[in-house]
Design a protein around this motif. Structure first.
Motif, mmCIF file in Angstrom:
data_model
loop_
_atom_site.group_PDB
_atom_site.id
_atom_site.type_symbol
_atom_site.label_atom_id
_atom_site.label_comp_id
_atom_site.label_asym_id
_atom_site.label_seq_id
_atom_site.Cartn_x
_atom_site.Cartn_y
_atom_site.Cartn_z
ATOM 1 N N ASP A 94 13.256 3.003 -1.876
ATOM 2 C CA ASP A 94 12.853 1.652 -1.474
ATOM 3 C C ASP A 94 11.842 1.020 -2.420
ATOM 4 N N THR A 143 -0.341 2.593 4.417
ATOM 5 C CA THR A 143 0.938 2.361 3.753
ATOM 6 C C THR A 143 2.068 3.051 4.496
ATOM 7 N N ARG A 144 1.837 4.302 4.923
ATOM 8 C CA ARG A 144 2.860 5.008 5.701
ATOM 9 C C ARG A 144 3.170 4.278 7.004
ATOM 10 N N MET A 145 2.127 3.742 7.643
ATOM 11 C CA MET A 145 2.316 2.996 8.880
ATOM 12 C C MET A 145 3.265 1.816 8.656
ATOM 13 N N THR A 147 5.404 1.298 5.832
ATOM 14 C CA THR A 147 6.726 1.642 5.290
ATOM 15 C C THR A 147 7.591 2.351 6.326
ATOM 16 N N ASP A 148 6.972 3.039 7.298
ATOM 17 C CA ASP A 148 7.763 3.642 8.370
ATOM 18 C C ASP A 148 8.505 2.584 9.188
ATOM 19 N N ARG A 149 8.020 1.336 9.126
ATOM 20 C CA ARG A 149 8.691 0.244 9.813
ATOM 21 C C ARG A 149 9.499 -0.620 8.856
ATOM 22 N N GLY A 150 9.704 -0.141 7.645
ATOM 23 C CA GLY A 150 10.546 -0.852 6.687
ATOM 24 C C GLY A 150 9.847 -1.897 5.863
ATOM 25 N N ARG A 182 7.725 -3.404 2.862
ATOM 26 C CA ARG A 182 7.323 -3.060 1.489
ATOM 27 C C ARG A 182 5.854 -3.404 1.307
ATOM 28 N N GLY A 201 8.686 2.685 -0.937
ATOM 29 C CA GLY A 201 8.478 1.398 -0.301
ATOM 30 C C GLY A 201 7.451 0.493 -0.936
ATOM 31 N N SER A 228 14.556 -3.560 14.703
ATOM 32 C CA SER A 228 13.577 -2.507 14.966
ATOM 33 C C SER A 228 12.760 -2.169 13.728
ATOM 34 N N VAL A 229 13.322 -2.434 12.556
ATOM 35 C CA VAL A 229 12.619 -2.209 11.297
ATOM 36 C C VAL A 229 12.753 -3.448 10.436
#
Length: 466
Positions: free
Chosen positions: A30, A118-120, A122-125, A127, A162, A374-375
């Motif tokens: 991504d 960032t993980r929070m 990118t886990d939802r799509g 960037r 991402g 959802s994302v």
């Protein structure tokens, strides 16, 4: 060329900051890159990002992210506070770290906080762009400090999926050194440098020549916001909304010191910036128009501007937020079939075999309520069943075309008009922006996607150059 990205791609686990170069391998999943004037994804689709800036010291809630995804946002510009010497201290109000997360980069705990945020996202799509800001009020990073910070930032995040890249303020020079600082540690992600917007000195863009995205929102008034978002969309520019600060600038560029309780919360984007738009385009964009009747018109050529044809079945994704279509929507399309369910907040299309051009028209209707994705982003368009929403039609490449209002409906897009505006003069630029003439439509010239004039670029006018 200012802000040019480095060649090569990293691989392997993230490591603590140190004098090591990027390893060779595929870019992280991504990753957003650049092809000429376009942002592109790993499928070589043209990508447009709409997003929001998260200030230093703010940790958004799951509800905040749900709201952003529902609005159709696809990106976050995350402020990362940096101190002298290019170090990243922990920030009050940032994520509380424990266990392995706190030990990744012990000398720079702020980078671990940035990684958790960032993980929070990118886990939802979403960037992410990482924007360096001062860690304390009054601190102005030097070029050397920015270079040292970029080295640590790039080493820590070079394998993170991402990302759009790293952003720095306009520091008055040192561009080549900043590019080199990133290139020595990260060959996959782009460096972005802020500049006054050529179409409005009170606004700001972040540039990786010859493209960029809008980050400075003038005075933040409703009139300014509406004009800027409409202009950015018409010119095919990505943007990140950043709340203006009472002390000048924006909250996303300010130090975290002195933030009050209200400012500790994630910024609430104004309704004026919520609008439908193409998130990822499987081809070359030609037309983007969203009018006062809430009718969205998108047209694109299915052949990419360069390289081999896109893989069969590569989907175009269009964000259709419920805010814009509270009672539902209908779709008219030629040259493609709709593959998303009726009322989907992410409209998905796959071009018909042999179709050279796709035209899409989304308009208000009474039908299924819009279901938020959802994302964020285009990930929801990976399914392939051909489902046409109520009121839609998909007649194939030889079927009837959707009528486009105005003349010259088949003219080709020549890249973001942003970079042409400085060449035509301030008065004419204001006229173009005020009238929003020919959005994403310019006469084609000698090369794919370019007008008959010489290809424009955004020259770096800072001291020292690049």
């Amino acid at each position: 060329m200012p802000g040019a990205s480095a060649a090569g791609s990293p691989a392997g686990p993230a490591a603590p900051a140190g004098p090591v170069g990027p390893s060779v391998g595929a870019a992280p999943a991504d990753t957003i890159g650049r092809s000429g004037t376009y942002l592109t994804d790993s499928d070589r689709r043209v990508v447009v990002l709409h997003g929001i800036t998260v200030p230093a010291g703010v940790t958004p809630t799951a509800g905040d992210i749900d709201t952003w995804v529902g609005f159709g946002f696809t990106g976050v510009r995350l402020a990362v506070p940096m101190a002298s010497g290019g170090r990243f201290p922990a920030t009050s109000g940032g994520p509380v770290l424990d266990g392995a997360g706190a030990a990744t980069t012990p000398a720079d705990p702020g980078l671990d906080q940035a990684a958790a945020l960032t993980r929070m996202f990118t886990d939802r799509g979403l960037r992410v762009t990482l924007r360096i800001v001062p860690s304390s009020a009054g601190y102005v990073p030097s070029v050397a400090g920015l270079a040292a910070g970029l080295e640590r930032l790039a080493t820590r995040f070079r394998d993170v999926p991402g990302l759009l890249g790293y952003e720095v303020p306009d520091g008055g020079g040192g561009g080549a050194g900043l590019v080199a600082a990133v290139a020595a540690h990260d060959g996959a992600h782009l460096l972005w440098r802020e500049r006054p917007a050529p179409f409005d000195a009170a606004s700001t863009v972040a540039v990786n020549d010859p493209t960029g995205y809008l980050v400075g929102w003038k005075d933040g008034s409703a009139v300014s916001v509406r004009g800027l978002v409409a202009s950015a969309d018409a010119f095919g520019l990505s943007w990140f909304y950043d709340v203006p600060s009472p002390t000048g600038g924006t909250v996303g560029t300010a130090a975290p010191v002195g933030l009050g309780g209200a400012e500790r919360r994630a910024p609430a984007p104004p309704a004026d910036i919520v609008r439908p738009y193409p998130v990822a385009i499987a081809g070359v964009p030609e037309v983007l128009r969203f009018d006062a009747s809430r009718v969205l018109t998108v047209a694109y050529r299915t052949a990419p501007s360069a390289g081999p044809p896109l893989a069969a079945g590569t989907a175009t994704a269009i964000s259709v937020p419920a805010w814009s279509y509270p009672t539902g929507y209908q779709v008219q399309v030629t040259g493609a079939r709709v593959t998303s369910a009726p009322g989907a907040g992410l409209l998905c299309l796959v071009s018909d075999p042999g179709a050279a051009r796709v035209e899409v028209r989304v308009s208000p209707a009474t039908g299924p309520a819009v279901t938020p994705p959802s994302v964020a982003g285009s990930a929801g368009c990976r399914a392939t069943p051909a489902i046409v929403p109520a009121g839609g039609r998909s007649p194939g490449p030889d079927g009837p075309r959707v009528a486009a209002s105005g003349d010259d409906a088949t003219e080709e897009y020549s890249g973001p008009l942003l970079w042409l505006l400085p060449l035509v003069g301030a008065a004419l630029a204001a006229l173009l922006l005020g009238a929003l003439l020919r959005p994403w439509r310019r006469r084609s010239g000698p090369g794919p996607g370019w007008s008959a004039v010489e290809r424009p670029t955004m020259a770096d006018t800072s001291a020292g150059g690049d």
